[in-house]
Design an enzyme around this catalytic site. Structure first.
Site, PDB file in Angstrom:
ATOM      1  N   ASP A  65      -8.433  16.012   4.204  1.00 37.08           N
ATOM      2  CA  ASP A  65      -9.526  15.166   3.256  1.00 37.08           C
ATOM      3  C   ASP A  65      -9.134  14.184   2.086  1.00 37.08           C
ATOM      4  OD1 ASP A  65      -8.173  17.122   1.877  1.00 37.08           O
ATOM      5  OD2 ASP A  65     -10.300  18.051   1.137  1.00 37.08           O
ATOM      6  N   TYR A  67      -8.056  12.388  -1.434  1.00 41.91           N
ATOM      7  CA  TYR A  67      -7.369  13.323  -2.703  1.00 41.91           C
ATOM      8  C   TYR A  67      -8.626  13.775  -2.965  1.00 41.91           C
ATOM      9  CZ  TYR A  67      -3.372  10.667  -1.463  1.00 41.91           C
ATOM     10  OH  TYR A  67      -2.088  10.249  -0.625  1.00 41.91           O
ATOM     11  N   PHE A  78      -4.110   8.820   2.687  1.00 39.36           N
ATOM     12  CA  PHE A  78      -3.473   8.926   2.155  1.00 39.36           C
ATOM     13  C   PHE A  78      -2.951   7.516   1.425  1.00 39.36           C
ATOM     14  CE2 PHE A  78      -2.365  11.145   5.796  1.00 39.36           C
ATOM     15  CZ  PHE A  78      -1.694  11.927   5.304  1.00 39.36           C
ATOM     16  N   HIS A 186       3.294  18.241   7.923  1.00 41.61           N
ATOM     17  CA  HIS A 186       3.423  16.978   6.381  1.00 41.61           C
ATOM     18  C   HIS A 186       4.229  16.844   5.750  1.00 41.61           C
ATOM     19  CE1 HIS A 186       0.526  16.152   3.319  1.00 41.61           C
ATOM     20  NE2 HIS A 186      -0.313  16.044   4.221  1.00 41.61           N
TER      21      HIS A 186
END
Length: 239
Positions: A65, A67, A78, A186
């Site tokens: 989701d 930031y 990202f 991740h």
């Protein structure tokens, strides 16, 4: 139904936009944007789809989701706006990028240059409350982003990059006989050393694209972020 995305994604996602479940999500978003601080701003919720049309999509980098701190989210997984400090996960992505394909480090986190080449920087959930990660999970966005993933999978010849458990959970939506799926831990500081570093996602993506007869991605970002020609505002899905 109003045009929410000004390209071919509109037709792909139209069944979701026309559904009762999306109507419920729409009502929820109206209340959230009126009463809470929500990221990204409502005009950039669909920015990833806007900048990377369905027909041009060659790669999907799937995030969880947006930031959730001020000024960061602008609709691409990202990526952060020019002038915003590079978040830790993206710093780790840059570290792997340098190791994998020798890309020179840059001092910004604006990934539009990737989006322009056919890299769909998609989150599974497209909005979030300030300071509350994954706070809009289960509200309906998953139905829409799953539809996007399934449509690309059906078309075939796409490289899906799935980092972390939330992204890897979408693997079942992808036909791996027609597409390439790359998975790892991740890139966050909590997990990057558990399999993200050394996973070589960028070189493996380009090798797969060449097998599909596609032009590889130039992963080298410009030294200075190049903004859009105009900050156009697509339709506001929360109004």
């Amino acid at each position: 139904m109003k045009q929410l995305i000004p390209n071919d994604w509109q037709a792909i996602l139209e069944p979701v936009f026309a559904s009762p479940e999306y109507a419920q999500l729409h009502q929820f978003l109206r209340q959230e944007y009126q009463n809470q601080t929500i990221y990204p701003d409502m005009y950039h919720i669909f920015q990833a789809f806007d900048w990377t049309p369905f027909a041009d999509t060659k790669v999907v980098i799937l995030g969880q989701d947006p930031y959730h701190e001020p000024g960061q989210a602008h609709g691409l997984s990202f990526s952060v706006r020019p002038g915003i400090a590079i978040p830790p996960s993206l710093r780790n992505i840059y570290q792997e990028l340098a190791t994998d394909v020798g890309a020179r480090p840059v001092q910004h986190g604006y990934l539009k240059a990737w989006a322009d080449q056919g890299v769909l920087l998609l989150n599974s959930v497209l909005t979030v409350r300030a300071h509350q990660a994954y706070s809009h999970r289960g509200r309906g966005w998953e139905m829409l982003t799953d539809q996007a993933i399934k449509a690309l999978s059906q078309r075939g010849g796409v490289v899906f990059i799935l980092w972390g458990a939330a992204a890897r959970a979408k693997r079942e939506l992808i036909d791996e006989t027609r597409n390439t799926v790359l998975t790892s831990a991740h890139p966050s500081p909590l997990s990057a050393y558990r399999g993200f570093f050394g996973s070589q996602p960028f070189s493996k993506t380009n090798a797969a694209l060449q097998r599909y007869g596609e032009q590889p991605i130039d992963w080298q970002l410009p030294s200075a972020p190049v903004p859009p020609l105009a900050d156009k505002k697509p339709q506001d899905p929360a109004n």
